[in-house]
Write an enzyme that holds these catalytic residues in place. Sequence first.
Site, mmCIF file in Angstrom:
data_model
loop_
_atom_site.group_PDB
_atom_site.id
_atom_site.type_symbol
_atom_site.label_atom_id
_atom_site.label_comp_id
_atom_site.label_asym_id
_atom_site.label_seq_id
_atom_site.Cartn_x
_atom_site.Cartn_y
_atom_site.Cartn_z
ATOM 1 N N GLU A 6 35.206 34.975 45.468
ATOM 2 C CA GLU A 6 35.076 35.486 44.096
ATOM 3 C C GLU A 6 36.183 34.894 43.238
ATOM 4 O O GLU A 6 37.258 34.573 43.738
ATOM 5 C CB GLU A 6 35.238 37.019 44.064
ATOM 6 C CG GLU A 6 34.048 37.789 44.580
ATOM 7 C CD GLU A 6 34.271 39.303 44.539
ATOM 8 O OE1 GLU A 6 35.385 39.756 44.215
ATOM 9 O OE2 GLU A 6 33.297 40.021 44.836
ATOM 10 N N TYR B 35 39.332 35.246 41.206
ATOM 11 C CA TYR B 35 40.389 36.240 41.338
ATOM 12 C C TYR B 35 40.754 36.822 39.972
ATOM 13 O O TYR B 35 41.113 36.084 39.058
ATOM 14 C CB TYR B 35 41.623 35.608 41.997
ATOM 15 C CG TYR B 35 42.780 36.564 42.143
ATOM 16 C CD1 TYR B 35 42.673 37.688 42.955
ATOM 17 C CD2 TYR B 35 43.983 36.360 41.462
ATOM 18 C CE1 TYR B 35 43.722 38.575 43.089
ATOM 19 C CE2 TYR B 35 45.043 37.243 41.587
ATOM 20 C CZ TYR B 35 44.901 38.357 42.406
ATOM 21 O OH TYR B 35 45.940 39.240 42.538
ATOM 22 N N ILE B 36 40.607 38.126 39.855
ATOM 23 C CA ILE B 36 40.996 38.819 38.622
ATOM 24 C C ILE B 36 42.438 39.266 38.820
ATOM 25 O O ILE B 36 42.699 40.202 39.579
ATOM 26 C CB ILE B 36 40.083 40.061 38.354
ATOM 27 C CG1 ILE B 36 38.593 39.717 38.520
ATOM 28 C CG2 ILE B 36 40.396 40.690 37.007
ATOM 29 C CD1 ILE B 36 37.969 38.919 37.421
ATOM 30 N N HIS C 184 41.559 49.578 39.509
ATOM 31 C CA HIS C 184 40.559 50.027 40.479
ATOM 32 C C HIS C 184 39.944 51.311 39.930
ATOM 33 O O HIS C 184 40.614 52.336 39.847
ATOM 34 C CB HIS C 184 41.233 50.272 41.834
ATOM 35 C CG HIS C 184 40.331 50.825 42.884
ATOM 36 N ND1 HIS C 184 40.156 50.245 44.115
ATOM 37 C CD2 HIS C 184 39.539 51.910 42.896
ATOM 38 C CE1 HIS C 184 39.303 50.953 44.831
ATOM 39 N NE2 HIS C 184 38.913 51.983 44.110
ATOM 40 N N GLU D 102 32.986 51.279 44.087
ATOM 41 C CA GLU D 102 34.279 50.809 43.589
ATOM 42 C C GLU D 102 34.052 49.632 42.646
ATOM 43 O O GLU D 102 33.278 48.717 42.958
ATOM 44 C CB GLU D 102 35.167 50.339 44.744
ATOM 45 C CG GLU D 102 35.527 51.427 45.717
ATOM 46 C CD GLU D 102 36.566 50.982 46.748
ATOM 47 O OE1 GLU D 102 37.219 51.864 47.299
ATOM 48 O OE2 GLU D 102 36.703 49.765 46.993
ATOM 49 N N ARG E 28 30.944 57.057 52.508
ATOM 50 C CA ARG E 28 31.531 58.255 53.142
ATOM 51 C C ARG E 28 32.089 59.160 52.049
ATOM 52 O O ARG E 28 32.147 58.763 50.886
ATOM 53 C CB ARG E 28 32.698 57.815 54.031
ATOM 54 C CG ARG E 28 33.797 57.129 53.216
ATOM 55 C CD ARG E 28 35.057 56.852 53.984
ATOM 56 N NE ARG E 28 36.106 56.331 53.129
ATOM 57 C CZ ARG E 28 36.247 55.061 52.754
ATOM 58 N NH1 ARG E 28 35.385 54.145 53.163
ATOM 59 N NH2 ARG E 28 37.239 54.695 51.971
HETATM 60 C C1 MV4 Z 1 39.807 41.598 44.043
HETATM 61 C C2 MV4 Z 1 40.964 41.370 43.289
HETATM 62 C C3 MV4 Z 1 40.925 40.434 42.285
HETATM 63 N N1 MV4 Z 1 39.793 39.756 42.055
HETATM 64 N N2 MV4 Z 1 38.707 40.884 43.776
HETATM 65 C C4 MV4 Z 1 39.523 44.275 47.105
HETATM 66 C C5 MV4 Z 1 39.805 45.400 48.024
HETATM 67 C C6 MV4 Z 1 40.873 46.138 47.355
HETATM 68 N N3 MV4 Z 1 41.625 46.996 48.209
HETATM 69 C C7 MV4 Z 1 41.686 45.033 46.784
HETATM 70 N N4 MV4 Z 1 40.745 44.106 46.344
HETATM 71 C C8 MV4 Z 1 40.893 43.210 45.344
HETATM 72 N N5 MV4 Z 1 39.779 42.494 45.027
HETATM 73 C C9 MV4 Z 1 38.720 39.987 42.806
HETATM 74 N N6 MV4 Z 1 37.605 39.273 42.554
HETATM 75 C C10 MV4 Z 1 42.109 42.097 43.600
HETATM 76 C C11 MV4 Z 1 42.095 43.008 44.639
HETATM 77 C C12 MV4 Z 1 43.364 43.652 44.920
HETATM 78 C C13 MV4 Z 1 44.389 42.994 45.632
HETATM 79 C C14 MV4 Z 1 44.200 41.740 46.160
HETATM 80 C C15 MV4 Z 1 45.210 41.112 46.887
HETATM 81 C C16 MV4 Z 1 46.437 41.756 47.070
HETATM 82 C C17 MV4 Z 1 46.650 43.001 46.571
HETATM 83 C C18 MV4 Z 1 45.618 43.649 45.848
HETATM 84 C C19 MV4 Z 1 45.837 44.924 45.343
HETATM 85 C C20 MV4 Z 1 44.846 45.534 44.646
HETATM 86 C C21 MV4 Z 1 43.621 44.908 44.419
#
Ligand code: MV4
Length: 446
Positions: free
Chosen positions: A202, A204-205, A210, A277, A294
């Site tokens: 994906e 990366y945002i 969240h 989510e 869940r």
């Molecule tokens: C992401 C993201 C940025 N862009 N997806 C997915 C599971 C959740 N616990 C964290 N996730 C993320 N998905 C996209 N397309 C940022 C996160 C993310 C995160 C990623 C890497 C390291 C730390 C993080 C902390 C919160 C959210």
Amino acid sequence: MKLFNKVLIANRGEIAVRIIRACHELGIKTVVVYSDVDRNTLPVRLADEAICIGPAQSAQSYLNIPAIITAAEITDAEAIHPGYGFLAENAQFVEACTASAITFIGPSAENIRIGGDKAKARQVMTKKGVPVVPGSDAPVKSEAEALKVCKRIGFPVILKASAGGGGRGMRIVHEEKDLMPLYHTATKEAFAAFGNGDMYIERYISEMRHIEVQLLADNKGNTIHLGERECSIQRRHQKLIEEAPYVFADAKFRKRVGDMAIKAAKAMKYRNAGTVEFILDNDNEIYFMEINTRVQVEHTVTEMITEIDIVKEQIKLAAGEPLSIKQQDVKVNGHSIECRINAEDPEKFIPQPGTISLFITPGGPGVRVDTAAFTGWTVPAHYDSLIAKLVVHGHDREEAIARMRRALREFIVEGIKTTIPFFLKVLDDPDYNSGDFNTSFLEKKI
Ligand code: MV4
């Protein structure tokens, strides 16, 4: 309408207590299963019956499907509530229940399979028009394909394990030269961890909130949402503070994200309680991230603002009752915050098992404590370190924060370290108080 006579709770700790409470309010008898180290615990005391199912190691007790099914059979339990963790998202366990004519209080095995296959869930959502972050249509099958996808969507990208979720098996890739090494290590890691190395990609945002939506669906497919929760205060993919509603959500935002969650649920014929989510980016765009099949730890904050008992609803829905609440009757009232009190060092977050020499919970207006802990109880080293959920409700966020601060100060836990001092620091942070934070908050602050 007749619900169940007896429900077996296949879990421990605060969530086992939470489920026992819901059953008893519904006039349902309870059986709890427990491991050797959990013999002298609150769920065992509170349930009508308790059965030891094995030694401390989860694999031999709380994950032991034959032992749990046998416990349900010998006690004549008609249904099993799995709580969260352990067998809650195990499709084979649902099928084992069905094969023994026991009702699984939760979604279908197929719902769980889709929820556990993140790339598949993404595909289902794309097909049905639920927005997802630009990325691959399916797991990428080769280096060449991975590169092609990245060139199309642009860097930075995030590699995610199809079988992962909750942050496990993820890699952020900032530029092309890092793609192949990270793709390979992530694939290997995912294979080692989940027995499945499939990775999807994906965009990366980098700055996201969240946001998640609580759903309820009956066996006919009628689906409602109970509004959103804000869960951006997390550390290493472990949520630490959750709140509802999202402080910057107005009725229009709630309807937009709520309708997206319902669309996501309908796309996969979702049943019972679940959570969708979402990523909320700085331009207020909302993208589907995952579906959790869940009841979640943080369901409590939604209960506080809607006055809907989500666990009771799960039981009624599993018994085949139609949804008793209409979407227009779901009202959001005030503001709720939850702090997850873990038996951990408040600086380093290292688990602190041991005996609690004094445990006195806060109370008073707008305070709820979900816990199975008590003075003299020993926190075992074998399981999750969550020992209590401190949940407050106030007329608005400001009152909820003030209430949380005073409740944290009242909370007495002696004998082990807890994360209480950590929460007091966060609650004094100006950005936390103004609502100006995202999922990077704790990385920047601690
Ligand atoms: C992401 C993201 C940025 N862009 N997806 C997915 C599971 C959740 N616990 C964290 N996730 C993320 N998905 C996209 N397309 C940022 C996160 C993310 C995160 C990623 C890497 C390291 C730390 C993080 C902390 C919160 C959210």
